[in-house]
Design a protein around this motif. Sequence first.
Motif, PDB file in Angstrom:
ATOM      1  N   GLY A  16       1.740   9.030   9.013  1.00  0.00           N
ATOM      2  CA  GLY A  16       0.634   7.936   8.731  1.00  0.00           C
ATOM      3  C   GLY A  16       0.224   6.960  10.066  1.00  0.00           C
ATOM      4  N   ASN A  17      -0.109   5.700   9.852  1.00  0.00           N
ATOM      5  CA  ASN A  17      -0.420   4.953  10.616  1.00  0.00           C
ATOM      6  C   ASN A  17       0.490   3.775  10.800  1.00  0.00           C
ATOM      7  N   ILE A  18       1.727   4.024  10.622  1.00  0.00           N
ATOM      8  CA  ILE A  18       3.023   3.022  10.932  1.00  0.00           C
ATOM      9  C   ILE A  18       3.740   3.627  12.327  1.00  0.00           C
ATOM     10  N   ILE A  19       3.694   2.824  13.219  1.00  0.00           N
ATOM     11  CA  ILE A  19       4.453   2.993  14.401  1.00  0.00           C
ATOM     12  C   ILE A  19       5.866   2.235  14.441  1.00  0.00           C
ATOM     13  N   GLY A  20       6.974   2.876  15.094  1.00  0.00           N
ATOM     14  CA  GLY A  20       8.161   2.119  15.192  1.00  0.00           C
ATOM     15  C   GLY A  20       8.104   1.226  16.694  1.00  0.00           C
ATOM     16  N   LEU A  21       8.271   0.251  16.749  1.00  0.00           N
ATOM     17  CA  LEU A  21       7.781  -0.727  18.030  1.00  0.00           C
ATOM     18  C   LEU A  21       9.357  -0.473  18.732  1.00  0.00           C
ATOM     19  N   THR A  22      10.603  -0.586  17.799  1.00  0.00           N
ATOM     20  CA  THR A  22      11.759  -0.443  18.558  1.00  0.00           C
ATOM     21  C   THR A  22      11.971   0.938  19.066  1.00  0.00           C
ATOM     22  N   ASP A  23      11.667   1.833  18.182  1.00  0.00           N
ATOM     23  CA  ASP A  23      11.989   3.395  18.430  1.00  0.00           C
ATOM     24  C   ASP A  23      10.618   4.014  18.257  1.00  0.00           C
ATOM     25  N   PRO A  24       9.607   4.101  19.347  1.00  0.00           N
ATOM     26  CA  PRO A  24       8.285   4.677  18.891  1.00  0.00           C
ATOM     27  C   PRO A  24       8.516   6.185  18.709  1.00  0.00           C
ATOM     28  N   ASP A  25       9.582   6.945  18.901  1.00  0.00           N
ATOM     29  CA  ASP A  25       9.804   8.390  18.412  1.00  0.00           C
ATOM     30  C   ASP A  25      10.211   8.426  16.823  1.00  0.00           C
ATOM     31  N   GLU A  26      10.567   7.422  16.297  1.00  0.00           N
ATOM     32  CA  GLU A  26      10.902   7.202  14.778  1.00  0.00           C
ATOM     33  C   GLU A  26       9.637   7.844  14.078  1.00  0.00           C
ATOM     34  N   VAL A  27      10.117   8.637  13.027  1.00  0.00           N
ATOM     35  CA  VAL A  27       9.109   9.040  12.009  1.00  0.00           C
ATOM     36  C   VAL A  27       9.000   8.156  10.866  1.00  0.00           C
ATOM     37  N   VAL A  28       7.833   7.444  10.741  1.00  0.00           N
ATOM     38  CA  VAL A  28       7.744   6.639   9.607  1.00  0.00           C
ATOM     39  C   VAL A  28       6.600   7.393   8.620  1.00  0.00           C
ATOM     40  N   LEU A  29       6.978   7.499   7.182  1.00  0.00           N
ATOM     41  CA  LEU A  29       5.726   8.026   6.288  1.00  0.00           C
ATOM     42  C   LEU A  29       5.020   7.117   5.754  1.00  0.00           C
ATOM     43  N   GLY A  30       3.931   7.495   5.049  1.00  0.00           N
ATOM     44  CA  GLY A  30       3.139   6.528   4.349  1.00  0.00           C
ATOM     45  C   GLY A  30       1.775   6.100   5.191  1.00  0.00           C
ATOM     46  N   TYR A  31       0.981   5.305   4.626  1.00  0.00           N
ATOM     47  CA  TYR A  31      -0.129   4.621   5.286  1.00  0.00           C
ATOM     48  C   TYR A  31      -0.386   3.433   4.583  1.00  0.00           C
ATOM     49  N   PHE A  32      -0.859   2.422   5.681  1.00  0.00           N
ATOM     50  CA  PHE A  32      -1.465   1.321   5.146  1.00  0.00           C
ATOM     51  C   PHE A  32      -2.779   1.140   5.132  1.00  0.00           C
ATOM     52  N   ILE A  33      -3.506   0.970   3.994  1.00  0.00           N
ATOM     53  CA  ILE A  33      -4.907   1.065   3.818  1.00  0.00           C
ATOM     54  C   ILE A  33      -5.632  -0.209   3.664  1.00  0.00           C
ATOM     55  N   VAL A  34      -6.594  -0.401   4.304  1.00  0.00           N
ATOM     56  CA  VAL A  34      -7.376  -1.529   4.071  1.00  0.00           C
ATOM     57  C   VAL A  34      -8.821  -1.333   3.359  1.00  0.00           C
ATOM     58  N   ALA A  35      -9.199  -1.690   2.249  1.00  0.00           N
ATOM     59  CA  ALA A  35     -10.590  -1.293   1.668  1.00  0.00           C
ATOM     60  C   ALA A  35     -11.363  -2.376   1.324  1.00  0.00           C
TER      61      ALA A  35
END
Length: 355
Positions: free
Chosen positions: A290-309
């Motif tokens: 998705g569009n979520i990234i880890g600032l503490t660990d950039p290699d961490e996989v985060v699922l999902g998406y934050f949508i603005v509409a």
Amino acid sequence: MLKRSLYILLLFTLSCIDPYKVEIPEGEQLLTVEGFITNEPGPHLIRLTRSDTYGSVFEGLIRPVTEAKVALRDSEGNVTFLSEEVERGSYFTPAGFQVQVGRSYILQIELQNGKTYSSLPEIANSVPQIDSLSYESVRTFTSDRLNDKVGTQIYAYFKDPSDQTNFYYWRSGPGDYVLVANPELYTLPPTHPTNPRGPAPKDCCDICFAKENSRIQSFAIAADESFNGLSQKIPVAYIQDDGLRFKRTYRTEILQMAVSREAYRFLRLVQQQINITGSVFDQPPANIRGNIIGLTDPDEVVLGYFIVASVSRMPLYIENSRLSESVTPRIIPDDCLTVPGTTLDPPSYWNPPRD
């Protein structure tokens, strides 16, 4: 003698087989972010959960992520904090919060363990209004002709603007319907001491109102590459007939949303995975980022998406008398109030059109 020797040999061979233990590594507990914010007044929901690990005694459960700090920051520098309410892991904006078309928004998360996350900026694009909605019965043939799939296909009509590239996302809101029961068919329970299973008609009640709100919802998407600037009729939702929903009147709402190009790409990949049927022509399963990234660990996989509409919303009432196909109606031989979640009074927004 030969048969006896063969039996002994087989027994000896089987007794020497040791069980082979397969070591399955445990999967990661991945942070999952789901939810969207729109230009409609809030509160808007962002839900944080953790995926489960293989072999866990809690396998299959959705684990909420609690006591996190969640905030929204827009391109003008305004910060809005979300609060955890109603259920664990559910974070809500203030009631009056709504996005402004043309601004971009970032979701920021800090967990109890100090790890921080951020979404990439998502811009709120304008959306054309829904002009009207229509529906029709659809029968899908299966290998068992007695169990064909029947449902209602909903279409949205709108005019696509020609001065911009648009990416559309449609969802249906919670459903409300008239639940028809048959209390006159009620019979006594089999444990009744004098007349087990004997007729015992009830005077009330045959008509109730029921609500359904499944977390698993279908959706539709489209890009205006092939119809830029044209009027459109798009299939946007499908509601399956379960024998109860369409016995009288069913109400839903259709949400037509304008999303970013990146959100559209994400939703298209999700749709491809949902539509996998097991054919050799299917897309291979994938772990969709998705569009979520880890600032503490950039290699961490985060699922999902934050949508603005931005949203155009329209209610739709589906009348049984206008459906050409239906399944065999289900019979409720009891008071309709015995069905969990039903009421005698319609919702405050219930207002079907009069012919």
